[in-house]
Enzyme design. Sequence first.
Site, PDB file in Angstrom:
ATOM      1  N   ASP A  27       0.724  -1.235  -0.049  1.00  0.00           N
ATOM      2  CA  ASP A  27       0.107   0.059  -0.154  1.00  0.00           C
ATOM      3  C   ASP A  27       0.930   1.181   0.063  1.00  0.00           C
ATOM      4  OD1 ASP A  27      -2.351   1.630   0.426  1.00  0.00           O
ATOM      5  OD2 ASP A  27      -1.703   1.771   2.457  1.00  0.00           O
ATOM      6  N   ASP A  29      -0.093   5.193   1.183  1.00  0.00           N
ATOM      7  CA  ASP A  29      -0.234   5.986   2.609  1.00  0.00           C
ATOM      8  C   ASP A  29      -0.390   5.210   3.788  1.00  0.00           C
ATOM      9  OD1 ASP A  29      -1.168   8.772   1.855  1.00  0.00           O
ATOM     10  OD2 ASP A  29      -2.506   7.686   0.725  1.00  0.00           O
ATOM     11  N   ASP A 188      -1.447  -0.776   6.062  1.00  0.00           N
ATOM     12  CA  ASP A 188      -1.709  -0.365   7.338  1.00  0.00           C
ATOM     13  C   ASP A 188      -3.159  -0.050   7.725  1.00  0.00           C
ATOM     14  OD1 ASP A 188      -1.992   3.083   7.338  1.00  0.00           O
ATOM     15  OD2 ASP A 188      -1.963   2.087   5.411  1.00  0.00           O
TER      16      ASP A 188
END
Length: 250
Positions: A27, A29, A188
């Site tokens: 991922d 961000d 996250d």
Amino acid sequence: MTTSGGSSADGKKSLSDLAPLEAVFFDVDGTLCDSDPLHHYAYQVMLQEIGFNNGVPITEEFFIQNIAGKHNDDIAELLFPTDIPRGLKFTEDKEAMFRRLASEKLEAINGLYKVKKWIEDHGLKRAAVTNAPKPNAELMINKLGLSEFFDTVVIGDECEHGKPHPDPYLKALEVLKVSKDHTFIFEDSVSGIRAGVAAGMPVVGLTTRNPEDLLMKANPTFLIKDYDDPKLWAALEELDKKGGSAENAA
């Protein structure tokens, strides 16, 4: 329960089960960089300007529960349920503010370049897979010096469904011509972990900003604080012992 090497007592696939490893997906961000505080700040300022929540600034808890990791279409519907076009325009303006902030204040997650070297040394394919708008993703990846690192960047907007649907990760598998049985993911957010799990791959969750108990509900293989976490390196060492990468196996 998950052991330090990434094995699991509850039937989850451990990283060593992926040998020989073919690819690693990230991922963007909160996974490559700690960008959530910038997103939170941008939403906080802009929502306060329009009197959202009676002008009371949104809290970090509200941001984590309702915004972090979600697609802008869903955020627009949540914040402006009776005026979706206004919500979409608002999120576009917010992303422009985020890019101004990110161009000055973006920092890599601890240990990112260490795991980057491990991946390069093992000759693995790699993809960035994100719900972020394309200009955001390109800015962050470029700012972190990773433009040449990734073989492909998959944008949620360019798939039929963004995360938490599996589509972006399934597209990454297809583009790189790799197997879900030999690939794992770094994520996250709850929506991102759910997307990876739904796509059939083990997900290593980073506790960058989201609470551990919240992330565990999405069923990651195990959680790490950052890329320097000994749990990660124990799992990668175990993977190496079992056959390492497809390139090394060949």
